[in-house]
Design a protein around this motif. Sequence first.
Motif, short mmCIF file in Angstrom:
data_model
loop_
_atom_site.label_atom_id
_atom_site.label_comp_id
_atom_site.label_asym_id
_atom_site.label_seq_id
_atom_site.Cartn_x
_atom_site.Cartn_y
_atom_site.Cartn_z
N PHE A 50 0.84 -1.21 0.00
CA PHE A 50 0.00 0.00 0.00
C PHE A 50 0.87 1.25 0.00
O PHE A 50 0.60 2.21 -0.73
CB PHE A 50 -0.92 -0.01 1.22
CG PHE A 50 -1.81 1.20 1.31
CD1 PHE A 50 -3.00 1.26 0.59
CD2 PHE A 50 -1.46 2.28 2.09
CE1 PHE A 50 -3.82 2.37 0.66
CE2 PHE A 50 -2.27 3.41 2.18
CZ PHE A 50 -3.46 3.44 1.46
N TYR A 54 -0.05 2.37 -3.53
CA TYR A 54 -1.40 2.92 -3.47
C TYR A 54 -1.55 4.20 -2.63
O TYR A 54 -2.60 4.82 -2.68
CB TYR A 54 -2.37 1.86 -2.93
CG TYR A 54 -2.36 0.60 -3.74
CD1 TYR A 54 -2.95 0.55 -5.00
CD2 TYR A 54 -1.75 -0.56 -3.26
CE1 TYR A 54 -2.95 -0.61 -5.75
CE2 TYR A 54 -1.73 -1.72 -4.01
CZ TYR A 54 -2.33 -1.73 -5.26
OH TYR A 54 -2.32 -2.88 -6.01
N LEU A 282 -7.10 -3.28 -9.11
CA LEU A 282 -6.23 -2.48 -8.24
C LEU A 282 -4.86 -3.11 -8.10
O LEU A 282 -3.85 -2.40 -7.94
CB LEU A 282 -6.88 -2.32 -6.85
CG LEU A 282 -7.85 -1.16 -6.68
CD1 LEU A 282 -8.41 -1.16 -5.27
CD2 LEU A 282 -7.16 0.18 -6.98
N ALA A 286 -2.69 1.48 -9.37
CA ALA A 286 -3.51 2.40 -8.57
C ALA A 286 -4.05 3.49 -9.47
O ALA A 286 -3.37 4.47 -9.76
CB ALA A 286 -2.67 2.99 -7.44
#
Length: 444
Positions: A50, A54, A282, A286
């Motif tokens: 992440f 992201y 995803l 992103a």
Amino acid sequence: MSLDVRYVFLLLFSTVVSYLLARSFGSTKSLYTKRVALLAGILSLTGILFLYKYLDFFFEIINAATQSFSIPIQTPTLKLMLPVGISFYTFQTLGYLIDVYKGKYPAEKHFGYYSLFVSFFPQLLSGPIGRGDKLLPQFKKVRLFDSSKASYGLKLMAVGYFKKLVVANLLVSSVDSVFDNVNSYIGLVYIIVTIMFAIQIYCDFSGYTDIAVGVGMLFGIELTQNFKSPYFSHSVKEFWSRWHISLSTWFRDYLYIPMGGNRVGRFRHALNLMITFLVSGLWHGAGLTFLVWGGLHGLYQIIENLLFYRKKGKGIARRKGILSFFSLVLTFFLVCFAWIFFRAGSFADAWRMISLSLFQINDLNEYLKTAVICLDMTYTHMVYISIPVILLGIYDYASLKTDVISYISSRKIWVRYPVYILFLLVILLFSEKGVSTEFYYFQF
């Protein structure tokens, strides 16, 4: 490390965390403790993913929301360079951790073998995503050099180099010139480069997989087959059983089935499909375009289930004759339509390509002439590009019914060696010069 020496510590962190937590499952009988350890592992591994992949996208969503409500808050963007292979080795370690938690196989005690499982070099950068019960026993097995496996591996690598250096690299210049400057083009050229991209990304990614699997065979290691002639599928569901198989089965086993899979009502089943493909979108990137790409594939399968539902779970019945051809063409069209969003730089670019792809179609002569001018190709160059694509199509079609490499290898020496020499000459003569040889999926 050649990209950034600091990034090796991310790989090491994922390896150590998943190794220690998996070992901890066997040291306690408390289900609660195991669940906490599993959750800690999932959060740790996905947290790194992440952060690097992201977080900026998350900040962009927050900024868009605050601007729409005139809230004077602006979050920063980190613009961190994406570590090569992080999506692949993160999913591989997550799958291992979940399998050990479920008791599918015991945790690996030897840290060296486990490290090799996470970072086995042919598959580290772009897969295929391995499973612990398949790979770990192979690493421990004492093997003698197998000339037949090595020979097959080299031939498979040659096929991979053909796909990448010849087909993918021949198409990439035209694809990039249009997709990166969509406002400079119009009409049929959008459809042509979308089909080109469909072939390019398949040859680029499956070519890498062929090379990786072939290299593995040189060491006596059998990696997962990742592609099975996907563009000869008769439904989107069949397409995903043939495309990026290690990823699609990962999502099936660790997301789709735990949510209930198809063992629930129709609405919940549709929701499970949509969630799975949105997450798949995803995973690839992103951005809104990747979400739309994943959502389209989820929608395709939901509609297929509604139209071709079978009570006994037989799914979509295989059509014959003209219906079979129609279903194949329709599936390819739907997949290509979704590829527009996958490759486009923004949703606006994708929408322009879709909305203006039929511009001037009422004047067919002008429609075709504009496309030829936009592509800036001579008819000779078009034929030059078509030859490797046709050869690939013949190979993939033949692969549906037989192992082409094994079949050629079983022929007489005066038959197979001219084929090998001709194939290598095709690679040498048709390889596009001056084009980047970086693989497309390295960015994921």
